[in-house]
Design an enzyme around this catalytic site. Structure first.
Site, PDB file in Angstrom:
ATOM      1  N   HIS A 155      32.015 -15.477  53.816  1.00 30.60           N
ATOM      2  CA  HIS A 155      30.834 -16.272  53.436  1.00 30.60           C
ATOM      3  C   HIS A 155      30.489 -16.070  51.955  1.00 30.60           C
ATOM      4  O   HIS A 155      29.335 -16.230  51.565  1.00 30.60           O
ATOM      5  CB  HIS A 155      29.614 -15.941  54.297  1.00 30.60           C
ATOM      6  CG  HIS A 155      29.911 -15.857  55.761  1.00 30.60           C
ATOM      7  ND1 HIS A 155      29.737 -16.918  56.621  1.00 30.60           N
ATOM      8  CD2 HIS A 155      30.401 -14.846  56.519  1.00 30.60           C
ATOM      9  CE1 HIS A 155      30.083 -16.564  57.848  1.00 30.60           C
ATOM     10  NE2 HIS A 155      30.504 -15.304  57.816  1.00 30.60           N
ATOM     11  N   SER A 276      34.021 -25.970  24.124  1.00 29.50           N
ATOM     12  CA  SER A 276      33.060 -27.063  24.268  1.00 29.50           C
ATOM     13  C   SER A 276      32.861 -27.701  22.906  1.00 29.50           C
ATOM     14  O   SER A 276      32.880 -27.013  21.883  1.00 29.50           O
ATOM     15  CB  SER A 276      31.737 -26.508  24.786  1.00 29.50           C
ATOM     16  OG  SER A 276      30.674 -27.357  24.406  1.00 29.50           O
ATOM     17  N   LYS A 282      31.684 -21.312  24.188  1.00 29.77           N
ATOM     18  CA  LYS A 282      32.297 -21.609  25.479  1.00 29.77           C
ATOM     19  C   LYS A 282      33.804 -21.383  25.549  1.00 29.77           C
ATOM     20  O   LYS A 282      34.530 -21.660  24.611  1.00 29.77           O
ATOM     21  CB  LYS A 282      32.018 -23.075  25.841  1.00 29.77           C
ATOM     22  CG  LYS A 282      30.578 -23.337  26.162  1.00 29.77           C
ATOM     23  CD  LYS A 282      30.202 -22.840  27.533  1.00 29.77           C
ATOM     24  CE  LYS A 282      30.454 -23.935  28.549  1.00 29.77           C
ATOM     25  NZ  LYS A 282      30.114 -23.488  29.898  1.00 29.77           N
ATOM     26  N   GLU A 289      40.155 -25.714  36.908  1.00 30.38           N
ATOM     27  CA  GLU A 289      39.277 -26.759  37.440  1.00 30.38           C
ATOM     28  C   GLU A 289      40.054 -28.030  37.725  1.00 30.38           C
ATOM     29  O   GLU A 289      39.805 -28.727  38.710  1.00 30.38           O
ATOM     30  CB  GLU A 289      38.164 -27.071  36.443  1.00 30.38           C
ATOM     31  CG  GLU A 289      37.188 -25.940  36.223  1.00 30.38           C
ATOM     32  CD  GLU A 289      36.294 -26.242  35.033  1.00 30.38           C
ATOM     33  OE1 GLU A 289      35.267 -26.910  35.222  1.00 30.38           O
ATOM     34  OE2 GLU A 289      36.625 -25.841  33.898  1.00 30.38           O
TER      35      GLU A 289
END
Ligand code: ARG
Length: 480
Positions: A155, A276, A282, A289
Site C-alpha cells: 500500500h 525545466s 530542476k 516518466e
C-alpha cells in the site's frame, strides 16, 4: 494503372486512395515480402508450375529489387498501393513476361500473412534479446546490493525491511515471464501461410512444405480460411508488449518516486533527466516518466487491434490492414523502452544509507517483535494484537520502537525481556527471512545464481525442452 485492375478500370476516388494505400507503413515489410516471393518462385520452378529458367529469372530480378531497397535506390511510383504491388510492378518492369508469373497460385492475402509472420518472428527475437540485456543489468545490480537494506512496502506504506537486491530481482522474474511469453507466442507465429491463395487454396500443385523449408518455418498452416483471417499472432505479440511495458512502468514509477527529495533513494544520471525551461534547479526523470506514459500508448495499440478483429467474418477483410501500424508502434516502443531502461538503471546511483535509514522507520520491525513473542510461546494472534498496541502507543508519543526502554518493553509483557533489543535491527530482520524466495542475502544470492543460469542457457534449449515456464516459476529448478 493498378496492378489489380481488370474487373474495374482501376480508378479510385482520391480520398479512397488515401484510405487504401498502405505503402507508407508496410514498406517496412520489404525484406520479408521479397524473401517470401523468392521462396515462392523457387517452389514454382521446382514443381515445374513455371519453367525453371523463368523461376531463376524471377529470383535474380527479386534479388536486384531487394538490393535496391536495401541501399535506398528503389523508385516507388504514385500508383504503388502497398509493398506487394510495388515489388511485383518493379519486377515486371525489370524482367518482363516471366515477372508476370510470380503471382501464380498466390494472393496478397496469404502473402501479407507470410510477411507479417516473418516480421513478427524477427521482432520477437529482437525483443527477447533486449529483455535479456535488461535482465543482465538487474542481476548485476542485485549482486551488488544483496545486503543493501531498504524498506519493503505494501500500500506504499512501510511494511518490512528487504534489500535493494531482492527488490530488483523481482523485476528480473517479471521480465523472465515476459521472455517466456514471447517464446510461447513465437511457437504459434512460426507457421507458414503461403499456398492457401486468397481463401480457398489453389488448384496448382504447389509444394507448401518446400516453401516452409526454404523459409525455415516450423510447420504449415492447416486451414486456408483461418490462414488468411488469423491475426492472433499479432495480437499476442502486442499483448506481450503491453505486459512488458506494464512491468517497466512499475519500475519507472519507483524510480520517479525514489528520485524525489522526500525519498532520495536514487539519483539518475544526467543523461536520463531533463531540466525545466523556467525553474533552474530542476532535474526531472523524464525518461522514466515517458516509459511509464508510453505504456498507455502500447495498451491502446492492443485495444485497437482487438477492436479491429472483433466480429470480422471469415476470411480476409481489408480491415486487417490496420494491424501493421499498431504492431510497429507497439514493438518499436517496447524496444526503445527496454534499451533506455537498461542504460538508465545501469548508470543510476542508489543511496544505500538513505534506504537503510528509512528501512527501520515506520515500525517495519513490528512483525519481528511479534515473531519474538511467538518464539517465547505466545500464540501469533495474541502477539499481533499486543505489538499493535505497542505501536499505537509509540505513534501517539511520536517515537520509534527502538526508543522504548527495557522497562517499558517488559511493562507490556514479561516475555519482552532485554533480548528484544537484538530483534530491533533491520539487517537481522532480513537475515532471518531465509525461506526460499525470501530477502535474506544467501537466498537472494541463490536467486541470482538461478537467474544467471537462465541467462546463459541457450534459448532454443529452453524452448525445445519445454522447461522455459518451469524455469520461470522456479518450482523444480535445482537449487545451486
Ligand atoms: N495491404 C493489404 C494488407 O495489409 C494486403 C492484402 C490486400 N488484399 C486484398 N485482397 N486487397 O492487408
Amino acid at each position: 494503372m493498378k496492378l489489380w485492375q481488370g474487373r474495374t478500370d482501376g480508378r479510385v476516388d482520391e480520398l479512397v486512395n488515401t484510405l487504401t494505400t498502405s505503402l507508407p507503413f508496410d514498406v517496412r515489410l520489404f525484406r520479408e515480402d521479397i524473401e517470401g516471393s523468392i521462396a515462392h518462385a523457387r517452389m514454382l520452378g521446382f514443381t515445374e508450375i513455371i519453367r525453371p529458367e523463368e523461376s531463376s529469372e524471377i529470383i535474380a530480378g527479386l534479388e536486384c529489387i531487394l538490393a535496391q531497397m536495401e541501399n535506398g535506390s528503389f523508385e516507388f511510383e504514385q500508383d504503388d498501393e502497398d509493398i506487394h504491388t510495388a515489388v511485383e510492378r518493379a519486377l515486371i518492369a525489370a524482367i518482363g513476361e516471366a515477372g508476370k508469373k510470380l503471382h501464380t497460385g498466390r494472393s496478397r492475402n496469404d502473402q501479407v500473412a507470410l510477411d507479417m509472420r516473418l516480421w513478427c518472428l524477427r521482432r520477437i527475437a529482437a525483443i527477447q534479446d533486449s529483455i535479456k540485456k535488461l535482465q543482465t543489468v538487474l542481476v548485476d545490480l542485485s549482486g551488488q546490493h544483496v545486503t543493501t537494506i531498504m524498506p519493503g512496502y505494501t500500500h506504499l506504506q512501510h511494511a518490512q525491511p528487504v534489500t535493494l537486491g531482492h527488490h530488483l530481482m523481482a523485476y528480473f522474474w517479471m521480465l523472465q515471464r515476459d521472455w517466456t511469453r514471447l517464446a510461447d507466442c513465437r511457437f504459434r507465429t512460426d507457421v507458414m501461410p503461403l499456398g492457401v491463395g486468397a481463401l480457398a487454396g489453389t488448384a496448382y500443385p504447389l509444394d507448401r512444405e518446400f516453401v516452409k523449408r526454404e523459409l525455415g518455418f516450423f510447420r504449415i498452416s492447416e486451414n486456408s480460411l483461418d490462414t488468411v483471417a488469423d491475426r492472433d499472432f499479432v495480437i499476442e505479440l502486442v499483448s506481450a508488449c503491453t505486459l512488458i511495458m506494464t512491468h517497466l512502468s512499475r519500475l519507472c514509477e519507483e524510480l520517479v518516486l525514489w528520485s524525489t527529495w522526500e525519498f532520495r533513494f536514487v539519483e539518475l544520471e544526467d543523461e536520463y533527466t531533463t531540466g525545466s525551461s523556467m525553474m533552474p534547479q530542476k532535474k526531472n526523470p523524464d525518461a522514466a516518466e515517458l516509459i511509464r506514459g508510453k505504456t498507455g500508448r502500447v495498451t491502446g495499440d492492443l485495444m485497437s487491434l482487438l477492436m479491429t478483429m472483433k466480429a470480422l467474418p471469415l476470411a480476409y477483410n481489408r480491415d486487417m490492414q490496420e494491424d501493421k501500424e499498431r504492431l510497429f508502434d507497439a514493438s518499436d516502443t517496447v524496444l526503445a523502452s527496454l534499451g533506455v531502461m537498461s542504460s538508465m538503471l545501469a548508470t543510476a546511483h542508489f543511496r544505500g544509507e538513505r534506504m537503510a535509514r528509512a528501512a527501520s522507520a515506520g515500525y517495519t520491525l513490528a512483525t519481528d517483535v511479534a515473531d519474538f513473542l511467538v518464539g517465547k510461546g505466545m500464540p501469533f494472534r495474541d502477539a499481533h494484537h499486543l505489538v499493535g498496541q505497542i505501536v499505537r502507543d509509540c505513534a501517539a508519543q511520536g517515537i520509534e520502537l527502538e526508543e522504548l526502554t527495557v522497562e517499558e518493553w517488559s511493562g507490556y509483557s514479561p516475555l519482552l525481556d532485554s533480548a528484544i533489543t537484538g530483534v530491533l535491527n533491520a539487517d537481522h530482520a532480513v537475515a532471518r527471512r531465509c525461506v526460499p524466495g525470501g530477502p535474506a542475502p544467501e537466498e537472494v544470492m541463490d536467486q541470482i545464481a538461478c537467474a544467471r543460469a537462465i541467462l546463459s542457457a541457450r534459448p532454443c534449449f529452453l524452448v525445445s525442452k519445454g522447461i522455459s515456464s518451469m524455469i520461470a516459476s522456479r518450482v523444480t529448478w535445482p537449487r545451486p
